[in-house]
Write a protein that holds these residues in place. Structure first.
Motif, PDB file in Angstrom:
ATOM      1  N   VAL A  38     -38.196  16.670 -20.047  1.00 26.15           N
ATOM      2  CA  VAL A  38     -38.800  15.987 -21.189  1.00 26.15           C
ATOM      3  C   VAL A  38     -40.077  16.713 -21.594  1.00 26.15           C
ATOM      4  O   VAL A  38     -41.147  16.470 -21.023  1.00 26.15           O
ATOM      5  CB  VAL A  38     -39.115  14.506 -20.871  1.00 26.15           C
ATOM      6  N   PRO A  39     -40.006  17.632 -22.553  1.00 26.43           N
ATOM      7  CA  PRO A  39     -41.218  18.297 -23.026  1.00 26.43           C
ATOM      8  C   PRO A  39     -42.158  17.295 -23.702  1.00 26.43           C
ATOM      9  O   PRO A  39     -41.729  16.217 -24.140  1.00 26.43           O
ATOM     10  CB  PRO A  39     -40.688  19.314 -24.044  1.00 26.43           C
ATOM     11  N   PRO A  40     -43.429  17.643 -23.826  1.00 25.09           N
ATOM     12  CA  PRO A  40     -44.353  16.750 -24.538  1.00 25.09           C
ATOM     13  C   PRO A  40     -43.872  16.512 -25.972  1.00 25.09           C
ATOM     14  O   PRO A  40     -43.382  17.433 -26.627  1.00 25.09           O
ATOM     15  CB  PRO A  40     -45.680  17.526 -24.526  1.00 25.09           C
ATOM     16  N   PRO A  41     -43.996  15.282 -26.459  1.00 21.04           N
ATOM     17  CA  PRO A  41     -43.554  15.005 -27.826  1.00 21.04           C
ATOM     18  C   PRO A  41     -44.466  15.634 -28.861  1.00 21.04           C
ATOM     19  O   PRO A  41     -45.643  15.889 -28.604  1.00 21.04           O
ATOM     20  CB  PRO A  41     -43.606  13.468 -27.910  1.00 21.04           C
ATOM     21  N   LEU A  42     -43.899  15.889 -30.026  1.00 22.73           N
ATOM     22  CA  LEU A  42     -44.666  16.394 -31.164  1.00 22.73           C
ATOM     23  C   LEU A  42     -45.052  15.210 -32.041  1.00 22.73           C
ATOM     24  O   LEU A  42     -44.220  14.339 -32.313  1.00 22.73           O
ATOM     25  CB  LEU A  42     -43.817  17.393 -31.956  1.00 22.73           C
ATOM     26  N   HIS A  43     -46.313  15.171 -32.454  1.00 19.33           N
ATOM     27  CA  HIS A  43     -46.808  14.074 -33.286  1.00 19.33           C
ATOM     28  C   HIS A  43     -47.340  14.611 -34.611  1.00 19.33           C
ATOM     29  O   HIS A  43     -48.044  15.619 -34.636  1.00 19.33           O
ATOM     30  CB  HIS A  43     -47.955  13.319 -32.588  1.00 19.33           C
ATOM     31  N   LEU A  44     -47.016  13.930 -35.681  1.00 21.31           N
ATOM     32  CA  LEU A  44     -47.602  14.211 -36.985  1.00 21.31           C
ATOM     33  C   LEU A  44     -48.158  12.904 -37.550  1.00 21.31           C
ATOM     34  O   LEU A  44     -47.533  11.852 -37.421  1.00 21.31           O
ATOM     35  CB  LEU A  44     -46.551  14.768 -37.957  1.00 21.31           C
ATOM     36  N   GLN A  45     -49.304  12.983 -38.192  1.00 25.52           N
ATOM     37  CA  GLN A  45     -49.902  11.817 -38.832  1.00 25.52           C
ATOM     38  C   GLN A  45     -50.054  12.067 -40.328  1.00 25.52           C
ATOM     39  O   GLN A  45     -50.333  13.192 -40.758  1.00 25.52           O
ATOM     40  CB  GLN A  45     -51.276  11.509 -38.230  1.00 25.52           C
ATOM     41  N   PHE A  46     -49.858  10.998 -41.099  1.00 17.94           N
ATOM     42  CA  PHE A  46     -49.998  11.053 -42.551  1.00 17.94           C
ATOM     43  C   PHE A  46     -50.913   9.902 -42.982  1.00 17.94           C
ATOM     44  O   PHE A  46     -50.444   8.861 -43.439  1.00 17.94           O
ATOM     45  CB  PHE A  46     -48.619  10.952 -43.215  1.00 17.94           C
ATOM     46  N   ASP A  48     -52.904   9.244 -45.444  1.00 17.05           N
ATOM     47  CA  ASP A  48     -52.891   8.736 -46.810  1.00 17.05           C
ATOM     48  C   ASP A  48     -51.719   7.795 -47.062  1.00 17.05           C
ATOM     49  O   ASP A  48     -51.782   6.926 -47.940  1.00 17.05           O
ATOM     50  CB  ASP A  48     -52.827   9.898 -47.812  1.00 17.05           C
ATOM     51  N   ALA A  49     -50.642   7.968 -46.302  1.00 17.09           N
ATOM     52  CA  ALA A  49     -49.456   7.115 -46.461  1.00 17.09           C
ATOM     53  C   ALA A  49     -49.345   6.093 -45.337  1.00 17.09           C
ATOM     54  O   ALA A  49     -48.377   5.335 -45.289  1.00 17.09           O
ATOM     55  CB  ALA A  49     -48.192   7.970 -46.502  1.00 17.09           C
ATOM     56  N   ASP A  50     -50.345   6.063 -44.421  1.00 21.86           N
ATOM     57  CA  ASP A  50     -50.306   5.189 -43.246  1.00 21.86           C
ATOM     58  C   ASP A  50     -48.990   5.392 -42.493  1.00 21.86           C
ATOM     59  O   ASP A  50     -48.282   4.440 -42.165  1.00 21.86           O
ATOM     60  CB  ASP A  50     -50.460   3.713 -43.650  1.00 21.86           C
ATOM     61  N   GLY A  51     -48.692   6.665 -42.220  1.00 15.89           N
ATOM     62  CA  GLY A  51     -47.430   6.982 -41.556  1.00 15.89           C
ATOM     63  C   GLY A  51     -47.609   7.949 -40.408  1.00 15.89           C
ATOM     64  O   GLY A  51     -48.631   8.618 -40.277  1.00 15.89           O
ATOM     65  N   ASP A  52     -46.583   8.001 -39.546  1.00 13.93           N
ATOM     66  CA  ASP A  52     -46.577   8.979 -38.477  1.00 13.93           C
ATOM     67  C   ASP A  52     -45.144   9.385 -38.170  1.00 13.93           C
ATOM     68  O   ASP A  52     -44.188   8.710 -38.573  1.00 13.93           O
ATOM     69  CB  ASP A  52     -47.286   8.457 -37.215  1.00 13.93           C
ATOM     70  N   CYS A  53     -45.026  10.501 -37.487  1.00 11.23           N
ATOM     71  CA  CYS A  53     -43.715  11.040 -37.124  1.00 11.23           C
ATOM     72  C   CYS A  53     -43.765  11.529 -35.686  1.00 11.23           C
ATOM     73  O   CYS A  53     -44.746  12.145 -35.262  1.00 11.23           O
ATOM     74  CB  CYS A  53     -43.324  12.192 -38.056  1.00 11.23           C
ATOM     75  N   HIS A  54     -42.695  11.237 -34.935  1.00 17.53           N
ATOM     76  CA  HIS A  54     -42.558  11.717 -33.569  1.00 17.53           C
ATOM     77  C   HIS A  54     -41.293  12.570 -33.494  1.00 17.53           C
ATOM     78  O   HIS A  54     -40.255  12.197 -34.036  1.00 17.53           O
ATOM     79  CB  HIS A  54     -42.391  10.555 -32.579  1.00 17.53           C
ATOM     80  N   VAL A  55     -41.383  13.685 -32.807  1.00 16.80           N
ATOM     81  CA  VAL A  55     -40.206  14.497 -32.501  1.00 16.80           C
ATOM     82  C   VAL A  55     -40.122  14.575 -30.980  1.00 16.80           C
ATOM     83  O   VAL A  55     -41.041  15.086 -30.326  1.00 16.80           O
ATOM     84  CB  VAL A  55     -40.290  15.905 -33.110  1.00 16.80           C
ATOM     85  N   LYS A  56     -39.031  14.052 -30.428  1.00 20.78           N
ATOM     86  CA  LYS A  56     -38.883  14.007 -28.976  1.00 20.78           C
ATOM     87  C   LYS A  56     -37.590  14.696 -28.560  1.00 20.78           C
ATOM     88  O   LYS A  56     -36.553  14.524 -29.199  1.00 20.78           O
ATOM     89  CB  LYS A  56     -38.894  12.560 -28.476  1.00 20.78           C
ATOM     90  N   VAL A  57     -37.685  15.456 -27.485  1.00 14.75           N
ATOM     91  CA  VAL A  57     -36.545  16.170 -26.927  1.00 14.75           C
ATOM     92  C   VAL A  57     -36.337  15.672 -25.502  1.00 14.75           C
ATOM     93  O   VAL A  57     -37.307  15.415 -24.777  1.00 14.75           O
ATOM     94  CB  VAL A  57     -36.802  17.692 -26.915  1.00 14.75           C
ATOM     95  N   GLY A  58     -35.084  15.533 -25.088  1.00 16.15           N
ATOM     96  CA  GLY A  58     -34.833  15.073 -23.733  1.00 16.15           C
ATOM     97  C   GLY A  58     -33.472  15.470 -23.218  1.00 16.15           C
ATOM     98  O   GLY A  58     -32.523  15.652 -23.990  1.00 16.15           O
TER      99      GLY A  58
END
Length: 313
Positions: A38-46, A48-58
């Motif tokens: 399980v590599p560390p997850p990738l996080h993105l924040q937005f 202005d749109a009150d949003g976020d994104c997670h990319v997870k590999v396992g």
């Protein structure tokens, strides 16, 4: 060859709660024993749109597939009539590297595995006679956590605490239709329940440590990025047992990490929740227990593979 794409309707047809619970439980146990990648997850924040994104590999060791998952949360979406969460899961062969399928689940599998993990952790760590459940939050995950825990144990009363009174009442009405007696509650009343589950994107603690009573259990699932924080560090200082789904993730961007950095507990004070699922630990009467769940990519891999097997059968 273009890989097959399965939509939510197809996924719902073959996915049972038993399948989800089994996949999640087995993956948590495998992860606790180091049988996953399980590599560390990738996080993105937005912002202005009150949003976020997670990319997870396992990947679970010796299984035929691994997964790459994209999960998004855009918290203003409901006001525009859109779901707050979305995403998809890419299932890839661990033997050839070929993409086997795209599960266009719109975040459904993430929601279900999160609900199952929270329910499993809460059930195994709470007192056997604990029957009053409080949930902080009024979104989809708040509803799912209650519904899935109710599959594992009887719940006498559900207390709902949210920032919106209308949403709190609406969620209580939804629980009532399922036969669960529910009512809105203040933060201090909710924190004093037998079992407490927090399901918010909060950036500051949603409850006070002193309001949690002796013998209670608290599960936090909303703190999945460094800037989020649901549980106060002082609560970890009171806990006789702390469980994490992934030690390093929870230390890096979970409530457990906030508590360690605040000096309320040590970075070796946690137990993998998978070990508790494999062999529950009896706690002294009056002990407070806490679970910090940040979401593990191995769970996504195990569940997606199980769903794909059903789809292919």
């Amino acid at each position: 060859m273009t890989p097959p794409v399965f939509d939510t309707a197809a996924i719902k047809r073959v996915t049972t709660p038993e399948l989800v619970f089994t996949a999640v439980r087995d993956a948590l146990i495998a992860h606790a024993h180091g049988r996953t990648t399980v590599p560390p997850p990738l996080h993105l924040q937005f912002p202005d749109a009150d949003g976020d994104c997670h990319v997870k590999v396992g990947w679970v060791t010796d299984t035929p597939d691994f997964t790459v998952k994209i999960a998004t949360g855009f918290y203003r979406n409901p006001a525009a009539g859109l779901p707050a969460n979305h995403g998809l899961v890419c299932v890839v062969s661990a033997q050839t590297g070929q993409i086997r399928a795209i599960l266009d689940d719109q975040g459904l599998l993430t929601a279900w595995r999160t609900a199952a993990a929270g329910a499993l952790a809460t059930h195994v760590m709470a007192r056997p006679d604990a029957a009053t459940l409080a949930v902080f939050g009024t979104g989809e995950q708040a509803r799912l956590q209650v519904e899935w825990l109710a599959r594992l144990r009887p719940i006498d009363t559900v207390l709902v605490h949210g920032r919106s009174e209308d949403k709190s009442r609406s969620l209580c009405e939804a629980f009532d239709t399922l036969g669960l007696h529910a009512r809105p509650a203040s933060a201090d009343e909710a924190a004093a329940a037998d079992m407490v589950i927090t399901t918010t994107p909060a950036t500051a603690p949603v409850l006070r440590a002193g309001d949690v009573r002796a013998g209670a259990h608290v599960t936090g699932i909303g703190t999945d990025m460094p800037h989020k924080n649901e549980l106060p560090p002082a609560l970890f200082a009171r806990a006789a047992l702390i469980a994490t789904d992934d030690h390093q993730q929870c230390l890096d961007h979970g409530d457990f990490g906030h508590a360690v950095r605040a000096g309320s507990t040590t970075d070796t004070s946690d137990t993998p929740v998978g070990l508790l699922l494999e062999k529950p630990v009896e706690q002294p009467e009056g002990a407070i227990t806490v679970a910090d769940l940040t979401g593990v990519g191995a769970l996504d891999a195990a569940l997606a593979s199980a769903v794909l097997r059903e789809l292919a059968s």
